[in-house]
Design a protein around this motif. Structure first.
Motif, PDB file in Angstrom:
ATOM      1  N   CYS A 100       0.810  -1.218   0.000  1.00 25.44           N
ATOM      2  CA  CYS A 100       0.000   0.000   0.000  1.00 25.44           C
ATOM      3  C   CYS A 100       0.841   1.265   0.000  1.00 25.44           C
ATOM      4  O   CYS A 100       0.298   2.369   0.105  1.00 25.44           O
ATOM      5  CB  CYS A 100      -0.931   0.009   1.219  1.00 25.44           C
ATOM      6  SG  CYS A 100      -2.192  -1.271   1.171  1.00 25.44           S
ATOM      7  N   HIS A 101       2.154   1.117  -0.100  1.00 24.07           N
ATOM      8  CA  HIS A 101       3.017   2.298  -0.052  1.00 24.07           C
ATOM      9  C   HIS A 101       4.278   2.002  -0.853  1.00 24.07           C
ATOM     10  O   HIS A 101       5.000   1.039  -0.562  1.00 24.07           O
ATOM     11  CB  HIS A 101       3.373   2.626   1.400  1.00 24.07           C
ATOM     12  CG  HIS A 101       4.101   3.924   1.572  1.00 24.07           C
ATOM     13  ND1 HIS A 101       3.471   5.144   1.496  1.00 24.07           N
ATOM     14  CD2 HIS A 101       5.407   4.190   1.806  1.00 24.07           C
ATOM     15  CE1 HIS A 101       4.359   6.122   1.705  1.00 24.07           C
ATOM     16  NE2 HIS A 101       5.540   5.548   1.884  1.00 24.07           N
ATOM     17  N   THR A 102       4.542   2.827  -1.866  1.00 26.30           N
ATOM     18  CA  THR A 102       5.700   2.640  -2.735  1.00 26.30           C
ATOM     19  C   THR A 102       6.456   3.951  -2.860  1.00 26.30           C
ATOM     20  O   THR A 102       5.841   5.019  -2.955  1.00 26.30           O
ATOM     21  CB  THR A 102       5.263   2.166  -4.138  1.00 26.30           C
ATOM     22  OG1 THR A 102       4.533   0.951  -4.018  1.00 26.30           O
ATOM     23  CG2 THR A 102       6.467   1.939  -5.033  1.00 26.30           C
ATOM     24  N   ALA A 103       7.785   3.866  -2.870  1.00 27.47           N
ATOM     25  CA  ALA A 103       8.605   5.067  -3.016  1.00 27.47           C
ATOM     26  C   ALA A 103       9.771   4.787  -3.956  1.00 27.47           C
ATOM     27  O   ALA A 103      10.444   3.761  -3.836  1.00 27.47           O
ATOM     28  CB  ALA A 103       9.126   5.526  -1.661  1.00 27.47           C
ATOM     29  N   TYR A 104       9.986   5.711  -4.889  1.00 27.97           N
ATOM     30  CA  TYR A 104      11.123   5.636  -5.796  1.00 27.97           C
ATOM     31  C   TYR A 104      12.089   6.756  -5.444  1.00 27.97           C
ATOM     32  O   TYR A 104      11.696   7.925  -5.341  1.00 27.97           O
ATOM     33  CB  TYR A 104      10.681   5.792  -7.251  1.00 27.97           C
ATOM     34  CG  TYR A 104      11.841   5.919  -8.219  1.00 27.97           C
ATOM     35  CD1 TYR A 104      12.526   4.788  -8.664  1.00 27.97           C
ATOM     36  CD2 TYR A 104      12.264   7.159  -8.671  1.00 27.97           C
ATOM     37  CE1 TYR A 104      13.592   4.893  -9.536  1.00 27.97           C
ATOM     38  CE2 TYR A 104      13.331   7.280  -9.546  1.00 27.97           C
ATOM     39  CZ  TYR A 104      14.002   6.145  -9.976  1.00 27.97           C
ATOM     40  OH  TYR A 104      15.070   6.262 -10.832  1.00 27.97           O
TER      41      TYR A 104
END
Length: 397
Positions: free
Chosen positions: A375-379
């Motif tokens: 539920c949480h993605t970071a690039y």
């Protein structure tokens, strides 16, 4: 198509596919039954592409049991493609088999048109049925009334047909989706969602589309358009209207007084850069049980090298996974990166942020497979790393 109808075939076109009903065939018990042939019937700028065109082929789908010879043995001329499950050709059309057969005269060039293709397969299958029943004939001369199929698109989605993902694309046929905020990221979200069969896309933004916006937005705005000082919502409706219907502009920002306008939406993309606005919208959506994705970017400059580093964040909130809202979505009134707010040109990060959000949205509705269910993605730019976490009630990973 007209030649098939003139011959008496029970034919129709649905969702860029040609269907021929009531084709007699023999099953393994030497019984005569009726099946249906289905093949691609792809339009390009008003013309129907021949079966030799890229993206088409000489194969057909078959709805029914496997056709046999008059003695009940399989019709081996039909080289069948086997799958563990049925073929979902398009919404409402499920085939049991897919066949490949070309007569020698077309072995190198392929079928010149759909008439030759269809009649070849009909003759091959029907001839065995006629050996048992002299009256067996696919030319029933029954007329199929045209179906008025509703579509949001002003021209057919031939991309899904060519890729054979029509049934999968139909899973995105939501009733109402909203995009709140049409800055850089929101514009790219719209660019992708506009190409899906969502019935209605509501756009919320009170700002004017200015010259600096053009450098981090999809497509290319002309100077004449910039001089019109259009609201962003009106600019984007004009941009995508040639392709689709169902775009609804709301030329104002959402606040405590009007956030309830989001009631009843199937899904919402939150693409705002102010913490207070984000807080108002996100808390309302969570309280109403409306699933949404909030996107965010944080861009900083190294004063020594003048290089930029940054992070693109995608946070998903659903009725079943929402405990992470407060800790994952920044909602302080003064939240927001100063450089980003000054409209630093980061179109590539805007586009990436949007693509990550749209991919996750498509995962939620079964278009893409989703094993991690994060539920949480970071690039992160500097390390080119993509991390995921927060799986709602199951904790983080």
């Amino acid at each position: 198509m007209q030649r098939l109808l003139n011959d008496g075939f029970e034919a129709e076109v649905r969702q860029q596919h040609l269907l021929v009903h009531s084709v007699p065939y023999v099953n393994a018990k030497r019984e005569v039954h009726l099946g249906m042939l289905v093949c691609k019937y792809v339009e390009d700028a008003g013309a129907i592409l021949p079966p030799t065109a890229p993206g088409d082929d000489h194969q057909v789908w078959w709805v029914g049991g496997f056709p046999c010879r008059s003695d009940g043995t399989p019709l081996t001329e039909l080289v069948a493609e086997t799958r563990p499950q049925e073929f979902h050709v398009f919404e409402g059309c499920v085939a049991q088999h897919r066949f490949s057969n070309k007569p020698e005269e077309f072995s190198s060039s392929g079928f010149p048109n759909h008439y030759e293709k269809i009649t070849h397969y009909v003759t091959l299958i029907e001839s065995q049925a006629r050996a048992l029943d002299g009256d067996a004939d696919a030319r029933t001369r029954r007329i199929i009334e045209p179906r008025e199929e509703e579509s949001v698109f002003r021209y057919a989605d031939t991309s899904s047909v060519r890729a054979e993902i029509v049934a999968t694309s139909a899973r995105l046929k939501l009733r109402k989706v909203a995009i709140v905020g049409l800055g850089g990221t929101g514009g790219y979200v719209l660019d992708q969602v506009a190409k899906t069969p969502v019935w209605q896309i509501d756009l919320f933004d009170g700002d004017v589309f200015k010259q600096h916006n053009a450098f981090r937005a999809p497509a290319a705005a002309t100077k004449e358009v910039l001089r019109e000082r259009l609201k962003k919502v009106d600019y984007y409706v004009r941009l995508y209207d040639p392709m689709r219907r169902g775009l609804v502009p709301h030329p104002y920002c959402l606040d405590d007084d009007n956030v309830a306008e989001l009631a009843g939406f199937d899904f919402v993309f939150v693409c705002v850069d102010r913490g207070d606005a984000r807080k108002t919208v996100c808390e309302y959506l969570a309280g109403q049980g409306i699933p949404f994705i909030d996107v965010g970017m944080d861009v900083v400059m190294d004063p020594r090298t003048l290089e930029l580093d940054g992070t693109c964040r995608v946070t998903t909130i659903t009725p079943d996974a929402n405990e992470h809202l407060a800790r994952s979505i920044p909602m302080d009134p003064d939240n927001g990166d100063a450089l980003y707010r000054q409209n630093i040109q980061v179109a590539d990060l805007n586009a990436l942020n949007a693509q990550l959000a749209v991919i996750k949205w498509k995962q939620l509705f079964g278009f893409y497979e989703d094993v991690a269910r994060s539920c949480h993605t970071a690039y992160t730019v500097a390390t080119q790393s993509l991390t995921r976490g927060e799986t709602g009630k199951e904790g983080s990973q």
